[in-house]
Design a protein around this motif. Structure first.
Motif, short mmCIF file in Angstrom:
data_model
loop_
_atom_site.label_atom_id
_atom_site.label_comp_id
_atom_site.label_asym_id
_atom_site.label_seq_id
_atom_site.Cartn_x
_atom_site.Cartn_y
_atom_site.Cartn_z
N ASP A 290 2.90 20.45 55.55
CA ASP A 290 3.39 20.17 54.19
C ASP A 290 4.77 19.52 54.20
O ASP A 290 5.13 18.82 53.24
CB ASP A 290 3.42 21.45 53.36
N SER A 291 5.55 19.74 55.24
CA SER A 291 6.90 19.17 55.31
C SER A 291 6.90 17.68 55.67
O SER A 291 7.93 17.02 55.54
CB SER A 291 7.75 19.95 56.33
N LEU A 292 5.77 17.16 56.10
CA LEU A 292 5.68 15.76 56.52
C LEU A 292 5.43 14.90 55.28
O LEU A 292 4.31 14.58 54.92
CB LEU A 292 4.57 15.59 57.56
N LYS A 293 6.49 14.52 54.60
CA LYS A 293 6.41 13.87 53.29
C LYS A 293 6.04 12.39 53.36
O LYS A 293 5.73 11.79 52.33
CB LYS A 293 7.75 14.02 52.55
N ASN A 294 6.05 11.78 54.55
CA ASN A 294 5.76 10.35 54.64
C ASN A 294 4.38 10.06 55.22
O ASN A 294 4.10 8.93 55.61
CB ASN A 294 6.86 9.63 55.44
N ILE A 295 3.55 11.09 55.27
CA ILE A 295 2.15 10.87 55.65
C ILE A 295 1.25 11.57 54.64
O ILE A 295 1.63 12.56 54.02
CB ILE A 295 1.82 11.35 57.08
N LYS A 296 0.06 11.02 54.49
CA LYS A 296 -0.97 11.63 53.67
C LYS A 296 -2.19 11.76 54.56
O LYS A 296 -2.73 10.77 55.04
CB LYS A 296 -1.29 10.76 52.46
#
Length: 109
Positions: free
Chosen positions: A88-94
């Protein structure tokens, strides 16, 4: 070009930051580890974008009544929940999902 990118899946173990830099705009990258997710996120952040990413999941069930065999590539299914906060902390991937892997799962949702 975006439609072509959606049709190309880059699925190779041990991708380096340079590999990701050279391919992020040409395909959907499949992560085989939490480290790769982190590196892909870092590259996306440096380019101020959000990238769609697949994740190779080692499922904990057998396909076609076979044995569950260990796999050195991918992320073990049972490790996903304990790593939820990290993911969830990886804001630059979906993370997106299309089943592509042989006898394994590629999580892309």
């Amino acid at each position: 070009e975006d439609k072509l990118k959606e049709k190309i899946i880059y699925s190779s173990a041990g991708k380096t930051k340079q590999d990701i830099e050279e391919t992020y705009d040409k395909c959907i990258i499949t992560a085989d580890s939490y480290h790769e997710l982190e590196v892909i996120n870092e590259v996306a952040k440096e380019h101020n974008i959000v990238l769609r990413v697949g994740v190779r999941i080692n499922s904990n069930y057998a396909i076609e009544d076979g044995d569950i065999l260990p796999n050195k590539f991918g992320i073990d299914e049972e490790s996903l929940l304990p790593h939820k906060e990290f993911i969830d902390s990886l804001k630059n991937i979906k993370i997106c999902n299309d089943p592509v892997s042989r006898k394994g799962n590629l999580l892309m949702a």
